[in-house]
Design an enzyme around this catalytic site. Structure first.
Site, PDB file in Angstrom:
ATOM      1  N   ASP A 180      -4.181   2.524 -28.339  1.00 37.30           N
ATOM      2  CA  ASP A 180      -3.724   3.861 -27.916  1.00 37.30           C
ATOM      3  C   ASP A 180      -5.187   4.698 -27.369  1.00 37.30           C
ATOM      4  O   ASP A 180      -5.030   5.460 -26.223  1.00 37.30           O
ATOM      5  CB  ASP A 180      -3.320   4.797 -29.206  1.00 37.30           C
ATOM      6  CG  ASP A 180      -1.855   4.643 -29.282  1.00 37.30           C
ATOM      7  OD1 ASP A 180      -1.346   5.063 -30.454  1.00 37.30           O
ATOM      8  OD2 ASP A 180      -1.091   4.034 -28.496  1.00 37.30           O
ATOM      9  N   PRO A 229       0.951  -1.056   0.034  1.00 36.52           N
ATOM     10  CA  PRO A 229      -0.167   0.138  -0.115  1.00 36.52           C
ATOM     11  C   PRO A 229       0.698   1.196  -0.127  1.00 36.52           C
ATOM     12  O   PRO A 229       0.341   2.240  -0.246  1.00 36.52           O
ATOM     13  CB  PRO A 229      -0.833  -0.067   1.350  1.00 36.52           C
ATOM     14  CG  PRO A 229      -0.692  -1.688   1.939  1.00 36.52           C
ATOM     15  CD  PRO A 229       0.645  -2.191   0.978  1.00 36.52           C
ATOM     16  N   GLU A 271       1.566  -9.035   8.629  1.00 31.17           N
ATOM     17  CA  GLU A 271       1.626  -7.431   8.555  1.00 31.17           C
ATOM     18  C   GLU A 271       2.912  -6.972   7.690  1.00 31.17           C
ATOM     19  O   GLU A 271       3.098  -5.783   7.596  1.00 31.17           O
ATOM     20  CB  GLU A 271       2.078  -7.097  10.095  1.00 31.17           C
ATOM     21  CG  GLU A 271       1.225  -7.420  11.375  1.00 31.17           C
ATOM     22  CD  GLU A 271      -0.134  -6.857  10.868  1.00 31.17           C
ATOM     23  OE1 GLU A 271      -0.332  -5.704  10.580  1.00 31.17           O
ATOM     24  OE2 GLU A 271      -1.187  -7.878  11.117  1.00 31.17           O
TER      25      GLU A 271
END
Ligand code: 4H7
Length: 250
Positions: A169, A88, A116
Site C-alpha cells: 500500500d 504513445p 510507423e
C-alpha cells in the site's frame, strides 16, 4: 496471469521472463509469459509484415492480416484476455492502471508496433485498450509492454513473498518512498541517521514517514493534488518547518 507479447522481436522479449522477481513469479506459476512472432502469421512466401502507407509519406505500416491472425491465435490460447496496444496515443500508464490490470482474471495480450505503427483498422476491431507508458517516442512497443508486465506482476498475490499488503500500500498512497540505508554506518564521511540505529521501532516508523513526506514535498509536490495532507502529515511538516527555522536562526 498469462501475458502474451505479439512482436517482431521475440528475442528481445523472451529473456525478460528469465530474470529476478519476474522469473520467480514464472516458477511459482503466478504468471506465464510468452512471445508470439507476428512474422509467423505472414500471408506470403516472403514473410511480409509491413507495407507502404496509403496516401504516401515516409516509413512503413504493419499490415493488418498477420496482426489479426496473431491476435486471434493468442486469444484462442488465452480465452477472455484483454488486448492492449502499446502506443504513445494511449491512456497514460500509472500505478492505478497497474492495479486495474492486475485484477484482469484471464490474461493480457500486448501488441507491440514497429515501423510507423499498425493499421488503424486493427485498433478498431481487435484492440481493447491503448496504453502509453509516458510522453516520449520509442522505436517499438516491446519495452512499454515489459514495463507494464513488470509493474503488474509485482502486484499479483504471492509474488512479493515477504511483504505484507500494508507495505505494498505504501507504494500506492501517492507519496514517494522513504530513504534507505544499509551498512557501513559511515560512508565517505556521510553518516546513517542515528534514529535508524536506535532500535526504537516507533521512532523509526515516524522518521520514515517524515522522510517520505519531505521527499514528496521536494521532488513531487504535484502528488499532494492526488491526495491532500492528512492531520499526521500536517504535524510532521510543521515539525520540519520548526527544525528549518531553528537552523536559520542559529
Ligand atoms: C504503436 C504506434 C509506445 C507503437 C506507433 C510505443 C512510445 C510508446 C509505436 C508507434 C512507441 C509509449 C511508431 C510511435 C513510430 C513513434 C515514430 C512504437 N513509442 N510509433 N513513431 N510512450 N513506439 O508507450
Amino acid at each position: 496471469m498469462k501475458f502474451t507479447v505479439l512482436t517482431l522481436f521475440p528475442e528481445l522479449v523472451d529473456p525478460f521472463f528469465g530474470h529476478g522477481i519476474i522469473a520467480r513469479a514464472v516458477e511459482k506459476k503466478a504468471i506465464a509469459g510468452r512471445s508470439v512472432n507476428i512474422r509467423d502469421f505472414s500471408c506470403d512466401r516472403h514473410n511480409t509484415v509491413d507495407d507502404r502507407p496509403y496516401g504516401g509519406g515516409c516509413g512503413m505500416v504493419m499490415k493488418p492480416e498477420p496482426l489479426s491472425a496473431a491476435i486471434r491465435a493468442a486469444k484462442a490460447e488465452a480465452p477472455g484476455s484483454r488486448v492492449v496496444h502499446m502506443s504513445p496515443q494511449g491512456r497514460p500508464f500509472d500505478q492505478k492502471l497497474a492495479l486495474e490490470l492486475a485484477e484482469e482474471g484471464n490474461g493480457l495480450i500486448f501488441i507491440c508496433g514497429r515501423y510507423e505503427g499498425i493499421d488503424e483498422r486493427i485498433c478498431h476491431s481487435l484492440v481493447d485498450d491503448e496504453i502509453s507508458i509516458g510522453d516520449y517516442v520509442m522505436t517499438g512497443g516491446e519495452l512499454a509492454a515489459m514495463v507494464i508486465i513488470d509493474a503488474v506482476t509485482r502486484l499479483l498475490p504471492g509474488v512479493l513473498g515477504g511483504e505484507t499488503s500494508a507495505e505494498i500500500d505504501s507504494f500506492q498512497n501517492d507519496r514517494l518512498e522513504y530513504a534507505h540505508y544499509t551498512r557501513p554506518p559511515e560512508f565517505e564521511t556521510m553518516a546513517v541517521p542515528d534514529v535508524l540505529l536506535s532500535g526504537d521501532h516507533q521512532k523509526i516508523e515516524r522518521w520514515r514517514q517524515a522522510s517520505s513526506l519531505k521527499r514528496t514535498f521536494l521532488k513531487r509536490p504535484d502528488l499532494f493534488k492526488q491526495r491532500s495532507l492528512d492531520p499526521e502529515e500536517r504535524k510532521l511538516l510543521k515539525t520540519w518547518c520548526q527544525e528549518l527555522e531553528t537552523l536559520i536562526n542559529e
